[in-house]
Design an enzyme around this catalytic site. Structure first.
Site, PDB file in Angstrom:
ATOM      1  N   LYS A 275     -11.942  15.367  58.191  1.00 21.77           N
ATOM      2  CA  LYS A 275     -11.794  14.099  58.264  1.00 21.77           C
ATOM      3  C   LYS A 275     -10.195  13.744  58.869  1.00 21.77           C
ATOM      4  O   LYS A 275      -9.690  14.670  58.509  1.00 21.77           O
ATOM      5  CB  LYS A 275     -11.565  13.315  56.831  1.00 21.77           C
ATOM      6  CG  LYS A 275     -13.067  13.163  56.358  1.00 21.77           C
ATOM      7  CD  LYS A 275     -12.851  12.438  54.804  1.00 21.77           C
ATOM      8  CE  LYS A 275     -14.273  12.421  54.225  1.00 21.77           C
ATOM      9  NZ  LYS A 275     -15.013  11.207  54.843  1.00 21.77           N
ATOM     10  N   ARG A 350     -25.237  12.950  50.702  1.00 16.92           N
ATOM     11  CA  ARG A 350     -26.863  12.944  50.765  1.00 16.92           C
ATOM     12  C   ARG A 350     -27.471  14.425  50.710  1.00 16.92           C
ATOM     13  O   ARG A 350     -28.384  14.308  50.308  1.00 16.92           O
ATOM     14  CB  ARG A 350     -27.343  12.022  52.006  1.00 16.92           C
ATOM     15  CG  ARG A 350     -27.141  12.848  53.467  1.00 16.92           C
ATOM     16  CD  ARG A 350     -27.007  11.646  54.629  1.00 16.92           C
ATOM     17  NE  ARG A 350     -25.854  11.042  54.592  1.00 16.92           N
ATOM     18  CZ  ARG A 350     -25.589   9.977  55.604  1.00 16.92           C
ATOM     19  NH1 ARG A 350     -26.697   9.621  56.396  1.00 16.92           N
ATOM     20  NH2 ARG A 350     -24.596   9.240  55.551  1.00 16.92           N
TER      21      ARG A 350
HETATM   22  N1  BES Z   1     -17.485  10.335  50.930  1.00 18.03           N
HETATM   23  C1  BES Z   1     -17.780   9.701  52.190  1.00 18.03           C
HETATM   24  C2  BES Z   1     -18.043   8.401  52.106  1.00 18.03           C
HETATM   25  C3  BES Z   1     -16.676   7.406  51.835  1.00 18.03           C
HETATM   26  C4  BES Z   1     -16.009   6.706  52.650  1.00 18.03           C
HETATM   27  C5  BES Z   1     -16.592   7.061  50.425  1.00 18.03           C
HETATM   28  C6  BES Z   1     -14.749   6.078  52.277  1.00 18.03           C
HETATM   29  C7  BES Z   1     -15.515   6.401  50.087  1.00 18.03           C
HETATM   30  C8  BES Z   1     -14.574   5.773  51.065  1.00 18.03           C
HETATM   31  C9  BES Z   1     -18.888  10.563  52.933  1.00 18.03           C
HETATM   32  O1  BES Z   1     -19.346  11.541  52.437  1.00 18.03           O
HETATM   33  C10 BES Z   1     -18.957  10.221  54.288  1.00 18.03           C
HETATM   34  O2  BES Z   1     -17.887  11.030  54.864  1.00 18.03           O
HETATM   35  N2  BES Z   1     -19.793   9.588  55.036  1.00 18.03           N
HETATM   36  C11 BES Z   1     -19.647   9.476  56.517  1.00 18.03           C
HETATM   37  C12 BES Z   1     -21.095   9.622  57.035  1.00 18.03           C
HETATM   38  C13 BES Z   1     -21.213   9.730  58.485  1.00 18.03           C
HETATM   39  C14 BES Z   1     -20.380  11.010  58.900  1.00 18.03           C
HETATM   40  C15 BES Z   1     -22.586   9.812  58.785  1.00 18.03           C
HETATM   41  C16 BES Z   1     -19.132   8.214  56.776  1.00 18.03           C
HETATM   42  O3  BES Z   1     -19.267   7.303  56.030  1.00 18.03           O
HETATM   43  O4  BES Z   1     -18.232   7.984  57.618  1.00 18.03           O
HETATM   44 ZN    ZN Z   2     -18.266  12.918  53.622  1.00 21.63          ZN
END
Ligand code: BES
Ligand code: ZN
Ligand code: ZN
Length: 498
Positions: A275, A350
């Site tokens: 990230k 997931r």
């Molecule tokens: N933990 C994150 C989701 C999240 C985002 C939680 C903001 C709290 C605040 C999750 O694991 C994630 O990174 N999801 C990605 C999925 C994508 C790569 C398909 C996302 O939402 O960007």
């Molecule tokens: Zn994630």
């Protein structure tokens, strides 16, 4: 902080401040406040006029009594428009009250619940006020060298006499729910260097010991033996090994069995799909679903609902980039045999939930509920304050949505539709861990989870990525973990008990 339900006259209250509410439409004081005005020789009405207090929501009028009457202060708090009244207002105003009292260093006060209640809502209002006071009083100050030492000691909540017994019960329930929610907030607020998967398992064990729950913790080797390869793939990149937590509340008689699953990423760096800086902040809160499950267990440990067995399941892991980390394009076989192609290592939640859902399905419960900070897309869709709800059983979804309206934990259903099912088809495996379009990311994540749930079992997925934590403070929530959706799910369990 102690709570007492009382029903005497405000003028006789033995405490340091009495707090009454006024609606915007209200032209006159309630008879109770009228008396206080008389005793203070018109100080209340005079200050109300001078400071143009008009009952707008959250406005506070503090009237010092200078020795007239039994309390040091008479306080009026605006309740806004009566026709817009929702129960959650009582929580917000309970928080306003306690915060004002702390400012004034008043450690004993009385809140007039009757002045806020419409029709027969006094027991509900007493509960919501109790919750609001406890939630509004919360702060995460564990690591501050200079702590505010002031503590509220006693809160009285006044209702009319005929509601007293009922209000005593509901306020007590509120106290347990709100304290459990604060427990969840504490866990969410702990950073990744304090709570790792092992530590989370220890916390579950402590809870089990305290309340007499069954608990089983599986280590890496056992997780591998159970075939949870999707979950393990996520965990591999971290120096902190995973722990699979299964905690069970089992009363003497059981007629219904519910499994609660919480996403337990003690930190989510994104893995190899790392990230960017701003997005990595707050990812200590990626364990919020797991922390909510533990908070719910704390609540049922105290409320001891009968006739319902509750399982809590957490596939705890840390998502980190490393030489051993899983990669984009990897193909993994999950516990239930479904093969998953990795499109992005940041869609890790997931994968951990996939194996947890298969494990849960094998328990053959009557209901499965998972709560997870699953997608940024859900926050984009609904905003930061509302959770997305999906599932395979409309009656169960409706039941949860219904309860959430009372608890003030905002939820909104997102549609599962067949076209989006097309978008999680992978090039070389049964399913992709990301959607092949940019759109509907919260739903494609939900549809992914569906592949790991036994179709015969009613299941609800709650995406709490927005409301599980917040960076500004909101109503009765300070900055940080909110403890969402502890009250809704515990209330669901209470409703489904005997
Ligand atoms: N933990 C994150 C989701 C999240 C985002 C939680 C903001 C709290 C605040 C999750 O694991 C994630 O990174 N999801 C990605 C999925 C994508 C790569 C398909 C996302 O939402 O960007
Ligand atoms: Zn994630
Ligand atoms: Zn995550």
């Amino acid at each position: 902080m102690e709570f007492k339900i009382t029903s005497g006259h405000l003028k006789n209250a033995r405490t340091k401040a009495v707090i009454s509410f006024m609606f915007k439409e209200q032209k006159k004081f309630s008879p109770e406040v009228e008396e206080l005005d008389r005793i203070t020789e018109g100080a209340v009405s005079q200050l109300k006029k001078e400071l143009k207090f008009d009952g707008s929501e959250g406005k506070v009028l503090v009237v010092p009594t200078f020795g007239k009457g039994k309390t040091d202060f008479v306080v009026l708090i605006g309740a806004g428009s009566k026709k817009d009244f929702v129960l959650d207002k009582a929580r917000r105003l309970g928080a306003t009250a306690v915060r004002k009292m702390k400012e004034l260093k008043v450690d004993r006060f009385l809140i007039d619940g009757e002045s806020l209640a419409v029709k027969d809502s006094q027991p509900d209002v007493a509960q919501a006020l109790t919750e609001g006071v406890i939630l509004g009083n919360y702060r995460f100050d564990k690591y501050l060298s200079k702590k505010d030492k002031f503590k509220v000691k006693e809160v009285q909540i006044r209702v009319s006499r005929r509601f007293k017994n009922e209000a005593e019960k509901s306020s007590n329930t509120g106290k347990i729910l709100a304290r459990a929610q604060n427990f969840t907030r504490d866990l969410v607020n702990e950073p990744g260097n304090v709570i790792n998967p092992q530590k989370l398992a220890e916390i579950a064990e402590e809870l089990a010991k305290q309340y007499g729950f069954e608990v089983k913790i599986y280590d890496e080797e056992e997780i591998e033996k159970m075939g949870m390869n999707a979950y393990l793939a996520v965990a591999r990149g971290s120096a902190n090994p995973p722990r699979f937590i299964h905690i069970t509340y089992r009363p003497k008689k059981s007629e219904k069995e519910v499994v609660l699953i919480g996403k337990g990423l003690t930190f989510d760096s994104g893995g190899l799909n790392i990230k960017p800086g701003d997005y990595m902040r707050w990812m200590k809160a990626d364990k919020s679903g797991a922390c909510a499950v533990l908070g719910i267990f704390k609540a049922i440990g105290e409320l001891k609902p009968e006739g319902i067995v509750v399982h809590g399941i957490i596939a705890a892991a840390e998502n980190m980039p490393d030489g051993k980390a899983y990669r984009p394009d990897d193909i993994i076989k999950a516990k239930n045999g479904v093969t998953i192609e990795i499109g992005n290592t940041d869609a890790e939640g997931r994968l951990t939930l996939a194996d947890a859902l298969s494990y849960a399905s094998e328990l053959k419960p009557d209901v499965i509920i998972d709560m997870a900070t699953l997608t940024g897309a859900c926050v984009v869709a609904l905003g930061e304050y509302t959770a997305g709800v999906m599932g395979n059983n409309q009656r169960l979804i409706d039941e949860i949505l219904d309860i959430s309206e009372k608890t003030g934990e905002w939820m909104w259903q997102l549609p599962f539709n067949d076209m989006l099912r097309e978008h999680i088809k992978a090039p070389h495996a049964d399913v992709y861990n990301i959607g092949t379009t940019r759109y509907g990311g919260a739903i494609t994540a939900g549809l992914f989870l569906e592949k790991f749930v036994d179709k015969k079992i009613p299941w609800v997925h709650i995406d709490i990525a927005g409301p599980a934590h917040n960076t500004r403070g909101w109503y009765y929530h300070p900055k940080g973990g909110t403890g969402f959706p502890v009250r809704t799910i515990t209330t669901f369990l209470l409703k489904n008990s005997k």
